[in-house]
Write a protein that holds these residues in place. Structure first.
Motif, mmCIF file in Angstrom:
data_model
loop_
_atom_site.group_PDB
_atom_site.id
_atom_site.type_symbol
_atom_site.label_atom_id
_atom_site.label_comp_id
_atom_site.label_asym_id
_atom_site.label_seq_id
_atom_site.Cartn_x
_atom_site.Cartn_y
_atom_site.Cartn_z
ATOM 1 N N SER A 24 -7.707 -3.234 0.202
ATOM 2 C CA SER A 24 -8.461 -2.035 0.563
ATOM 3 C C SER A 24 -7.493 -1.027 1.166
ATOM 4 N N VAL A 25 -7.098 -0.079 0.324
ATOM 5 C CA VAL A 25 -6.049 0.861 0.724
ATOM 6 C C VAL A 25 -6.478 1.675 1.941
ATOM 7 N N ARG A 36 -2.070 2.745 -5.878
ATOM 8 C CA ARG A 36 -2.945 2.464 -7.025
ATOM 9 C C ARG A 36 -2.856 1.004 -7.443
ATOM 10 N N SER A 58 -1.915 -1.429 -5.559
ATOM 11 C CA SER A 58 -2.471 -2.260 -4.494
ATOM 12 C C SER A 58 -3.980 -2.368 -4.627
ATOM 13 N N ARG A 59 -4.598 -1.233 -4.985
ATOM 14 C CA ARG A 59 -6.053 -1.229 -5.138
ATOM 15 C C ARG A 59 -6.452 -2.196 -6.251
ATOM 16 N N THR A 70 0.830 -1.203 0.000
ATOM 17 C CA THR A 70 0.000 0.000 0.000
ATOM 18 C C THR A 70 0.863 1.251 0.000
#
Lengths: 312, 348
Positions: B243-244, B235, B237-238, B230
């Motif tokens: 769930s950032v 971005r 990671s999303r 994260t």
């Protein structure tokens, strides 16, 4: 007529506006070219310390102010160099310089003044009534019978509004913070804009710090800034990164400040500690509204790498 | 590019050297810079520096003092680096430590009579819960509205300063203390001593345990991997289903809990009560440690030990040589700046 309690209170608010106004306009100016400064608290402390020492040693408030601005400017220069040329993370180097300011301010005072039983005192800034205008009933004593920095900070705000929205320099300046790549390709010197706004912005923060001993205490004490540097960042968001928004917002901050002080002395049954929390809690509440409506400069907090022509 | 490809083939020793050399350079540069300043002011630089660096090792007392200082420092550093791993700045560790201390003191005073096996865990747990609660507001505002956490966490510090004053002067004041202080907590709430002379409390074991757990969490679990991912690229990671915002929230709460634990240990181990001002500078030093360690949780305990040595030495220097202790704060800030600079040099 001249000294009714309400006029007195309004006059105090005008005094309390100044440090917020100067520090926030400085934050705004640098932010508009994309540099997000988080060292305000440290720079203001250095300004307070250097400003006091200058005034004390040279027996002149003007010299104190000039030295405080010089010290602030040096911090701005360092910030600009570290972020613009060395491409360091703005928050990390900002925190590092905040620490440096914190240590330096206290050290300078101790080294120069030494350990004394009674703190050395400088005379506080004199009121400078403006002829004719200060005779206007009600408005006169509130607006036109103040010290020079009150006038300066208001005029500065008006000037910054004019600069940003009515001149081509202002247009370029805003473009740097919104889209440095586009600005660069149109021949705007991004680096020069970042350097100059960082230095001028930090000079204003140094002056904001010097104001505190020169108006309130007459001497320097550790922690004299009391979080005003951090509040100034919040105020900049609250003011929507515009000079006029900050001018309005700083009145809100000053009113809360004065109210909290006033309520402390009039016993209303609430422990004074909770009243002292008021400015900070009010700021947080206000930010909830501000953050939803306000759009910060698009490149705020990001460094511009000319060679790759993208954000680093 | 070539350099980064060559890295894995090098021996571990060369790798360690590559990590350590910039630190040594940074420390030397900072000491040199401040040394010039000290010399200009007419102080004996060598004596000042030998006091700073060797006080901790001269006497058992000095060494124990350093260890006691190390505990809150390392915990405050984690309170900063865990959210930092997710890309968030927790500048509210001091407030969280204060409120953790308040929670610990409250439980210790209210349940004065409980025996140690019950009261001590409750005191420590209260510290963690209160610390986490204090960052709940900023974490929620970040989660819900995306409000900058740097500001909200900082502002909560100033609220906490007033809260501790209120608790220590209005709720459980100790009138004979002569300084805003609460009455002592129950004996069952105090951390047992490992050594009695000089006294060394067992909070150091907790700090070591936390260090190991944090390291395992961030470097060896999938949850920790998501945390770091994260921070590295929110971005991406999303896209991969992390769930950032949840990560931001969790990491801040975890940081708050650890800062609160630091407060509880100070109350239960060092003072046996809540004293206004017990949190002195631990936040700032924690941030400096976290940044010098470049957010590397494995390095945090060692950097914290170094800073604890400097701090203990600095107060000795202030006592014996009348050099203001702020000197060492500038040394620390400069070390940080020089460490950052060596990064820039290496990048080129």
């Amino acid at each position: 007529m001249a000294d009714t309690p309400l006029i007195n209170l309004a006059s105090l608010v005008m005094l309390a506006v100044v440090p917020y106004l100067l520090a926030s306009q400085g934050t705004m100016l640098a932010g508009r070219t994309g540099l997000f400064i988080v060292s305000q608290e440290g720079i203001m402390l250095v300004g307070a310390s250097v400003g006091f020492l200058g005034a004390y040693l040279f027996d002149s408030l003007a010299v104190g102010m000039a030295l405080a601005m010089l010290a602030g400017g040096l911090f701005g220069l360092a910030l600009a160099y570290f972020t613009t040329d060395l491409k360091m993370d703005q928050f990390v180097i900002g925190l590092a310089l905040f620490f440096l300011g914190l240590g330096l301010s206290s050290l300078l005072f101790k080294v120069v003044v030494g350990v004394t039983l009674k703190p050395p005192i400088i005379p506080t800034l004199q009121r400078l009534p403006i002829p004719l205008l200060s005779n206007i009933p009600v408005l006169g004593p509130i607006l036109f019978n103040q010290n020079i920095l009150v006038y300066f900070s208001v005029v500065l705000s008006l000037f910054l509004y004019y600069l940003l929205y009515r001149t081509s320099i202002g247009l370029s300046l805003r473009a740097v913070g919104e889209n440095p790549k586009a600005a660069d390709s149109l021949g705007v010197n991004v680096r020069r804009y970042r350097y100059s706004t960082a230095v001028i912005g930090c000079m204003l923060m140094g002056l904001a710090g010097a104001y505190l001993p020169m108006v309130y205490t007459g001497t320097y004490t550790d922690g004299i800034v009391r979080g005003r540097g951090w509040l100034a960042i919040a105020l900049t968001f609250f003011g929507g990164w515009t000079p006029q928004g900050i001018l309005l917002g700083s009145f809100f901050f000053a009113i809360v400040d004065i109210l909290a002080l006033r309520l402390q002395v009039t016993d209303i049954g609430i422990p004074h500690q909770f009243l002292r929390m008021l400015p900070y809690l009010a700021t947080i509440v206000v930010m909830i509204f501000a953050f939803r409506r306000v759009r910060a400069p698009a490149f705020l907090g990001q460094n511009y790498d000319r060679e790759s022509r993208t954000a680093s | 590019m070539h350099e980064t490809q060559a890295l894995p083939q090098q021996s571990p020793l060369a790798n360690a050297a590559r990590t350590l050399v910039p630190y040594v350079v940074a420390v030397l540069a900072a000491f040199a810079a401040v040394g010039i300043l000290l010399a200009l002011m007419g102080f004996d630089v060598l004596q000042a520096y030998s006091t700073i660096l060797f006080t901790s090792f001269r006497t058992p007392n000095g060494f124990v003092q350093t260890l006691i200082k190390w505990v809150p420092l390392v915990l405050q550093a984690f309170a900063f680096t865990i959210p930092l791993a997710a890309g968030k700045f927790n500048i509210g560790g001091e407030g969280q430590m204060i409120v953790g201390g308040i929670g610990a003191a409250a439980v210790g005073i209210l349940f004065f009579d409980l025996p140690l096996p019950l009261l001590l865990p409750l005191v420590l747990l209260a510290g963690m819960i209160f610390g986490a609660l204090w960052v709940l507001g900023p974490a929620w505002l970040l989660f819900r509205f995306g409000i900058n956490e740097i500001l909200t966490t900082v502002l909560m510090n100033f609220v906490a300063f007033q809260l501790i004053d209120f608790v220590a002067t209005q709720i459980w004041p100790d009138p004979v203390a002569g300084h805003p202080t609460t009455v002592p907590i129950g004996v069952g709430g105090e951390l047992p001593l490992l050594l009695s002379r000089p006294p060394l409390h067992s909070g150091i074991l907790i700090a070591i345990l936390v260090s190991v757990l944090v390291y395992l969490y961030t470097d060896h679990t999938s949850a920790g991997y998501e945390l770091i991912a994260t921070g590295a690229n929110p971005r991406a990671s999303r896209v991969f289903g992390i769930s950032v915002r949840q990560m931001f929230f969790t990491s801040l709460l975890l940081g708050g809990a650890i800062a609160g634990l630091a407060g509880a240990i100070e109350v239960a181990g060092v003072h046996g009560r809540l004293i206004e001002g017990f949190h002195s500078n631990f936040l700032l030093l924690g941030i400096i440690i976290g940044l010098i360690a470049k957010g590397n949780n494995a390095a945090v305990p060692f950097v914290a030990l170094f800073i604890a040595i400097l701090e203990v030495g600095a107060s000795a220097m202030q006592r014996t040589m009348a050099i203001p202790g702020e000197m060492v704060f500038i040394v620390e800030a400069l070390i940080l700046i020089f460490v950052l600079l060596t990064d820039v040099v290496r990048r080129r």
